[in-house]
Write a protein that holds these residues in place. Structure first.
Motif, PDB file in Angstrom:
ATOM      1  N   PRO A 171       0.868  -1.201  -0.143  1.00 54.94           N
ATOM      2  CA  PRO A 171       0.058   0.051  -0.059  1.00 54.94           C
ATOM      3  C   PRO A 171       0.723   1.128   0.132  1.00 54.94           C
ATOM      4  O   PRO A 171       0.592   2.267  -0.719  1.00 54.94           O
ATOM      5  N   TYR A 172       2.118   1.380   0.741  1.00 54.88           N
ATOM      6  CA  TYR A 172       2.704   2.346   0.784  1.00 54.88           C
ATOM      7  C   TYR A 172       3.431   2.583  -0.672  1.00 54.88           C
ATOM      8  O   TYR A 172       3.474   3.705  -1.294  1.00 54.88           O
ATOM      9  N   PHE A 173       3.754   1.713  -1.286  1.00 55.74           N
ATOM     10  CA  PHE A 173       4.189   1.769  -2.541  1.00 55.74           C
ATOM     11  C   PHE A 173       3.498   2.383  -3.597  1.00 55.74           C
ATOM     12  O   PHE A 173       3.625   3.138  -4.403  1.00 55.74           O
ATOM     13  N   TYR A 174       2.227   1.752  -3.509  1.00 57.99           N
ATOM     14  CA  TYR A 174       1.271   2.234  -4.503  1.00 57.99           C
ATOM     15  C   TYR A 174       0.858   3.705  -4.266  1.00 57.99           C
ATOM     16  O   TYR A 174       0.904   4.741  -5.095  1.00 57.99           O
ATOM     17  N   GLN A 175       0.741   4.142  -3.045  1.00 57.80           N
ATOM     18  CA  GLN A 175       0.553   5.577  -2.560  1.00 57.80           C
ATOM     19  C   GLN A 175       1.799   6.506  -2.917  1.00 57.80           C
ATOM     20  O   GLN A 175       1.520   7.515  -3.351  1.00 57.80           O
ATOM     21  N   PHE A 176       2.983   6.038  -2.664  1.00 55.74           N
ATOM     22  CA  PHE A 176       4.145   6.827  -2.907  1.00 55.74           C
ATOM     23  C   PHE A 176       4.503   6.914  -4.309  1.00 55.74           C
ATOM     24  O   PHE A 176       4.742   8.093  -4.955  1.00 55.74           O
ATOM     25  N   SER A 177       4.394   5.922  -5.194  1.00 53.36           N
ATOM     26  CA  SER A 177       4.469   6.158  -6.659  1.00 53.36           C
ATOM     27  C   SER A 177       3.413   6.850  -7.298  1.00 53.36           C
ATOM     28  O   SER A 177       3.805   7.649  -8.102  1.00 53.36           O
ATOM     29  N   GLY A 178       2.267   6.747  -6.774  1.00 55.28           N
ATOM     30  CA  GLY A 178       1.235   7.715  -7.334  1.00 55.28           C
ATOM     31  C   GLY A 178       1.458   9.110  -7.141  1.00 55.28           C
ATOM     32  O   GLY A 178       1.202   9.897  -8.038  1.00 55.28           O
ATOM     33  N   ARG A 179       2.431   9.446  -5.790  1.00 55.29           N
ATOM     34  CA  ARG A 179       2.541  10.744  -5.821  1.00 55.29           C
ATOM     35  C   ARG A 179       3.804  11.160  -6.622  1.00 55.29           C
ATOM     36  O   ARG A 179       4.031  12.382  -6.861  1.00 55.29           O
ATOM     37  N   ARG A 230      -5.316  -7.718  -4.679  1.00 51.84           N
ATOM     38  CA  ARG A 230      -6.875  -7.655  -5.180  1.00 51.84           C
ATOM     39  C   ARG A 230      -7.843  -7.713  -3.828  1.00 51.84           C
ATOM     40  O   ARG A 230      -8.707  -7.460  -3.803  1.00 51.84           O
ATOM     41  N   ARG A 231      -7.376  -8.970  -2.991  1.00 50.41           N
ATOM     42  CA  ARG A 231      -8.141  -9.465  -2.094  1.00 50.41           C
ATOM     43  C   ARG A 231      -7.979  -8.750  -0.720  1.00 50.41           C
ATOM     44  O   ARG A 231      -8.590  -9.030   0.414  1.00 50.41           O
ATOM     45  N   SER A 232      -6.768  -7.827  -0.804  1.00 53.44           N
ATOM     46  CA  SER A 232      -6.594  -7.276   0.708  1.00 53.44           C
ATOM     47  C   SER A 232      -7.220  -6.011   0.788  1.00 53.44           C
ATOM     48  O   SER A 232      -7.993  -5.445  -0.005  1.00 53.44           O
ATOM     49  N   GLN A 233      -7.392  -5.742   2.157  1.00 58.89           N
ATOM     50  CA  GLN A 233      -8.270  -4.664   2.381  1.00 58.89           C
ATOM     51  C   GLN A 233      -8.213  -3.245   1.860  1.00 58.89           C
ATOM     52  O   GLN A 233      -9.003  -2.605   1.445  1.00 58.89           O
ATOM     53  N   TRP A 234      -6.870  -2.838   1.649  1.00 60.72           N
ATOM     54  CA  TRP A 234      -6.534  -1.556   1.075  1.00 60.72           C
ATOM     55  C   TRP A 234      -6.880  -1.451  -0.266  1.00 60.72           C
ATOM     56  O   TRP A 234      -7.324  -0.327  -0.790  1.00 60.72           O
ATOM     57  N   VAL A 235      -7.019  -2.561  -1.014  1.00 60.79           N
ATOM     58  CA  VAL A 235      -7.266  -2.268  -2.557  1.00 60.79           C
ATOM     59  C   VAL A 235      -8.895  -2.342  -2.508  1.00 60.79           C
ATOM     60  O   VAL A 235      -9.475  -1.711  -3.418  1.00 60.79           O
ATOM     61  N   THR A 236      -9.425  -3.296  -1.844  1.00 57.71           N
ATOM     62  CA  THR A 236     -10.791  -3.124  -1.887  1.00 57.71           C
ATOM     63  C   THR A 236     -11.596  -1.654  -1.490  1.00 57.71           C
ATOM     64  O   THR A 236     -12.538  -1.279  -1.981  1.00 57.71           O
ATOM     65  N   ALA A 237     -10.874  -1.162  -0.516  1.00 60.91           N
ATOM     66  CA  ALA A 237     -11.177   0.031   0.034  1.00 60.91           C
ATOM     67  C   ALA A 237     -10.847   1.166  -0.887  1.00 60.91           C
ATOM     68  O   ALA A 237     -11.862   2.276  -0.928  1.00 60.91           O
ATOM     69  N   LEU A 238      -9.979   1.041  -1.704  1.00 64.47           N
ATOM     70  CA  LEU A 238      -9.919   2.073  -2.902  1.00 64.47           C
ATOM     71  C   LEU A 238     -10.954   2.103  -3.855  1.00 64.47           C
ATOM     72  O   LEU A 238     -11.356   3.201  -4.270  1.00 64.47           O
ATOM     73  N   PHE A 239     -11.614   0.787  -4.000  1.00 61.52           N
ATOM     74  CA  PHE A 239     -12.709   0.958  -5.165  1.00 61.52           C
ATOM     75  C   PHE A 239     -14.085   0.740  -4.513  1.00 61.52           C
ATOM     76  O   PHE A 239     -15.079   0.432  -5.106  1.00 61.52           O
ATOM     77  N   ASP A 240     -14.001   0.785  -3.207  1.00 58.67           N
ATOM     78  CA  ASP A 240     -15.536   0.202  -2.467  1.00 58.67           C
ATOM     79  C   ASP A 240     -16.230   1.570  -2.825  1.00 58.67           C
ATOM     80  O   ASP A 240     -17.622   1.437  -2.988  1.00 58.67           O
ATOM     81  N   GLY A 241     -15.884   2.578  -2.481  1.00 57.84           N
ATOM     82  CA  GLY A 241     -16.576   3.906  -2.456  1.00 57.84           C
ATOM     83  C   GLY A 241     -17.213   4.476  -3.715  1.00 57.84           C
ATOM     84  O   GLY A 241     -18.278   5.063  -3.841  1.00 57.84           O
ATOM     85  N   SER A 242     -16.608   3.887  -4.891  1.00 59.42           N
ATOM     86  CA  SER A 242     -16.967   4.301  -6.182  1.00 59.42           C
ATOM     87  C   SER A 242     -17.921   3.470  -7.154  1.00 59.42           C
ATOM     88  O   SER A 242     -18.222   3.253  -8.004  1.00 59.42           O
ATOM     89  N   LYS A 243     -18.645   2.560  -6.087  1.00 59.71           N
ATOM     90  CA  LYS A 243     -19.395   1.633  -6.443  1.00 59.71           C
ATOM     91  C   LYS A 243     -20.875   2.451  -7.189  1.00 59.71           C
ATOM     92  O   LYS A 243     -21.262   3.502  -6.773  1.00 59.71           O
TER      93      LYS A 243
END
Lengths: 55, 247
Positions: free
Chosen positions: B13-21, B234-247
């Motif tokens: 999750p940190y890698f994903y966030q950091f690389s995104g910035r 894809r099954r971990s919480q931080w990924v599902t949380a990324l796409f959960d709000g945009s249903k």
């Protein structure tokens, strides 16, 4: 305008020079665009997994 | 301090966030470098007294060839880290670098061939430089094929890491090939220890283009790695949380 056609002409090497730059452009654009397209598909799949699991 | 940062980057999750910035900054710098490098190389640099304007292929060819070696070293280093510390991110960097490395090795070979035709009178010679660079392409392709042949991706990563490390032997051969064996390929004009034998108006765009290529590699490897991280997690919480709000 004359200097522009000179520029395109590349001292007679236009075919070699612009082919090289063209191939580079294709490889650059493909490198950047393909992961972006892939990401869109991934997000769709992950969303459907999330929805399936939530019933 | 640095080790702690590397350890943190190993967390998906940190890698994903950091690389995104990081990506918008890298893209901006990369575009500026390409704009300046292309303008300098195609317009500002004077015509070569021997090769005419055909030398302008150098701004595509040489940075691609340098990058093909650079990516290999990054890949082998990631392989070593992956073998020793089993950090998943380094496995992802390793395999995605192989894809990018193959593309740039291909670019170096094809533009070299296009440059060779008017200058040497032939598209190809089986000399040490060209042959060892072709071997590099096969190494990259071999790594990609081996990785996709093994279903367990952790095991696949370990296998390709070993192959990548063995292949490092090819890197000095490519680099020194024009000095060790006499050949049609021109000798080094930039990396000589004394003053480079090239006009600064020609040299500066070349160096700028080399940096632009390295930024491009960083951008593409991060884009690709982020996709892999998302899919593996894809099954971990931080990924599902990324796409959960945009249903």
């Amino acid at each position: 305008m004359d200097s522009f056609s000179n520029f395109i002409h590349m001292g007679g090497y236009a075919g070699y020079v612009w082919t090289s730059y063209g191939i580079a452009l294709v490889i650059f654009v493909w490198s950047v665009v393909s992961p972006i397209i892939q990401k869109r598909q991934l997000i769709k799949r992950i969303k459907s997994i999330v929805q399936d699991e939530q019933g | 301090m640095i080790m702690r940062f590397i350890h943190k980057l190993g967390s998906p999750p940190y890698f994903y966030q950091f690389s995104g910035r990081l990506l918008p900054w890298l893209s901006g710098i990369c575009l500026i470098l390409f704009a300046y490098g292309l303008y300098g190389g195609l317009v500002l640099a004077p015509t070569d007294y021997q090769q005419g304007d055909s030398f302008r292929i150098i701004y595509i060819h040489v940075p691609a060839a340098w990058l093909s070696l650079f990516v290999y070293m990054v890949m082998a280093f990631s392989g070593a880290v992956a073998l020793i510390w089993r950090i998943k991110i380094t496995e992802i960097i390793l395999i995605n670098s192989a894809h990018i490395g193959a593309a740039f090795t291909f670019l170096a070979l094809i533009t070299g061939s296009i440059w060779g035709k008017p200058m040497w009178g032939t598209w190809w010679v089986w000399d040490a430089r060209l042959t060892s660079e072709l071997l590099l392409l096969f190494l990259y392709l071999g790594i990609i094929a081996l990785y996709s042949a093994i279903d367990d991706k952790r095991k696949a990563a370990r296998a390709v890491a070993i192959l990548a490390l063995v292949g490092v032997v090819n890197i000095p051969i490519i680099h020194y090939s024009v000095e060790w064996w006499s050949t049609l390929h021109q000798g080094p004009t930039v990396t000589k220890f004394d003053k480079p034998s090239i006009d600064t108006r020609m040299l500066i765009p070349l160096l700028v283009m080399a940096f632009a290529y390295k930024f491009l590699y960083a951008i593409v490897v991060l884009l690709r790695a982020r996709n892999d991280v998302l899919w593996r997690e894809r099954r971990s919480q931080w990924v599902t949380a990324l796409f959960d709000g945009s249903k």
